[in-house]
Design an enzyme around this catalytic site. Sequence first.
Site, short mmCIF file in Angstrom:
data_model
loop_
_atom_site.label_atom_id
_atom_site.label_comp_id
_atom_site.label_asym_id
_atom_site.label_seq_id
_atom_site.Cartn_x
_atom_site.Cartn_y
_atom_site.Cartn_z
N GLN A 19 -42.29 -13.63 3.84
CA GLN A 19 -43.55 -14.09 4.42
C GLN A 19 -44.34 -15.00 3.49
OE1 GLN A 19 -44.43 -9.80 5.80
NE2 GLN A 19 -45.67 -11.07 7.15
N HIS A 116 -37.91 -5.71 2.44
CA HIS A 116 -39.08 -5.89 3.31
C HIS A 116 -38.64 -6.72 4.52
CE1 HIS A 116 -43.70 -6.11 3.43
NE2 HIS A 116 -43.28 -6.65 4.56
N ASN A 159 -39.88 -1.15 2.87
CA ASN A 159 -41.18 -1.33 3.52
C ASN A 159 -41.02 -1.06 5.01
OD1 ASN A 159 -44.06 -2.55 3.53
ND2 ASN A 159 -43.01 -3.60 5.20
N GLU A 160 -41.67 -0.01 5.50
CA GLU A 160 -41.81 0.25 6.93
C GLU A 160 -40.49 0.40 7.68
OE1 GLU A 160 -46.16 -1.75 7.75
OE2 GLU A 160 -44.42 -2.71 8.67
N ASN A 297 -48.97 2.26 4.95
CA ASN A 297 -49.49 1.04 5.58
C ASN A 297 -50.22 1.47 6.84
OD1 ASN A 297 -48.10 -0.28 3.59
ND2 ASN A 297 -46.69 -1.36 4.93
N GLU A 375 -50.77 -1.19 2.52
CA GLU A 375 -51.20 -2.31 3.38
C GLU A 375 -52.34 -1.83 4.26
OE1 GLU A 375 -48.32 -4.45 5.78
OE2 GLU A 375 -46.87 -4.44 4.14
N SER A 428 -46.61 -14.82 9.45
CA SER A 428 -46.55 -13.55 10.18
C SER A 428 -45.29 -13.52 11.04
CB SER A 428 -47.80 -13.41 11.05
OG SER A 428 -47.65 -12.35 11.95
N TRP A 429 -44.54 -12.40 10.98
CA TRP A 429 -43.24 -12.29 11.65
C TRP A 429 -43.29 -12.68 13.12
CZ3 TRP A 429 -39.63 -11.37 8.08
CH2 TRP A 429 -39.99 -10.67 6.93
N LYS A 435 -52.36 -16.22 12.85
CA LYS A 435 -53.00 -14.95 12.51
C LYS A 435 -53.05 -14.82 10.99
CE LYS A 435 -52.60 -10.06 13.81
NZ LYS A 435 -51.69 -9.03 14.30
N TYR A 437 -54.58 -13.11 7.34
CA TYR A 437 -55.05 -11.85 6.77
C TYR A 437 -55.62 -12.00 5.36
CZ TYR A 437 -52.60 -8.86 10.23
OH TYR A 437 -52.17 -8.21 11.37
#
Length: 467
Positions: A19, A116, A159-160, A297, A375, A428-429, A435, A437
Amino acid sequence: MSKKLPEDFIFGGATAAYQAEGAIKIDGKGPVAWDKFLEENYWYTAEPASDFYHQYPVDLKLCEEFGINGIRISIAWSRIFPNGYGEVNPKGVEFYHKLFAECKKRKVEPFVTLHHFDTPEVLHSNGDFLNRENIEHFVNYAKFCFEEFSEVNYWTTFNEIGPIGDGQYLVGKFPPGIKYDFEKLFQSHHNMVLAHAKAVNLFKKNGYHGEIGMVCALPTKYPYDPNNPKDVRAAELDDIIHNKFILDATFKGEYSKNTMEGVNHILQVNGGKLDLREEDFEELKAAKDLNDFLGINYYMSDWMAEYDGETEIIHNATGNKGSSKYQIKGVGQRKANESIPRTDWDWIIYPQGLYDQISRVKKDYPNYKKIYITENGLGYKDVFEDNTVYDDARIDYIRQHLEVISDAIKDGANVKGYFLWSLMDVFSWSNGYEKRYGLFYVDFETQKRYPKKSAYWYKKVSETKEV
């Protein structure tokens, strides 16, 4: 009245290789599934993203200037092993050594993630983590990194895991774009926690330097009507899908009776069978008390109501408020509580959910040791004016979440730091570049950085430890 955070609290910013780095085809980097998936399905790509590959000295200098003393960085697996295994790419190795040296120079502690969302294409097209061979490839990659990058003090494996399986096999917004396949969803979750456990066991057995943990996305689930048992059950089942299945495997080394009953119900209704082996649980049990920390997150909570129909999920990728839909056969449907604010992307803003999630971890998984909020942040269509962004809504969002972290610490939770998503604006994916942040606005054409109002506010908080 202001609330305090501990003196040794980390005020961080988060990034991710795919990203932020750009440079997706240079210096020997191998392809990842996202390269082709974005070209075929979306109107944007991850080139140049925030050009972190070249701009990292600028970003780390900004960290130093704005009181940011921690940064989440992920290593691009295919930058180290272009095919996921086999030959090492020396230019990739050199890049991360230089990056970590710059972190040290700027007194910013790197928290380094091994995966990630960016499995190398060669492995991804061969089943990704549904293929058990790829578990071993991941562990070998982890071993290489632990030994090569001994300057790193904090490692996270994945990650996630939740949103990976969710994106790949439930919503279909991640490659390979499969929808509503619960067998693949749960098997992916299981195999990835197994890969995590194997990496943790190796890390501790070999006595590598530093600490190791995992980062989980933990959206809190509430019943729409707490007095309706069917709504309560819908919230429980959705929590199992997104949170409990993964947390149980990580911190209990097994799936609790309640968790497996829920999983079996979902698979019975939607079809599917899992491959859970005895040796898997030996590995999971060996690792369950070895995690040095849990990264949480947290962006939002969801309210779940009963639902009798077929599965239909519509992901809001454009910021057209109210366009999302989430209803799952045999589970329930998300139903927005109109009294609670939400973003244009239908993410419900509910700081209390973070407090409740931390409390849940503390109660249900007392061997968690410590927590970092890895996050949290507000995605917005930022308006750039006067060489800045007057992002009061973002400041308000961060403040509210830091306040409940302070409350959780006061009530006995061991929370050691906070990483805002994201340090600077990144790709952003599923939303591209609209968008944003970041604390720092990125002009994606010139790659120039501009501190937003929130950056100055965050600096003050990091200095005073008060919100």
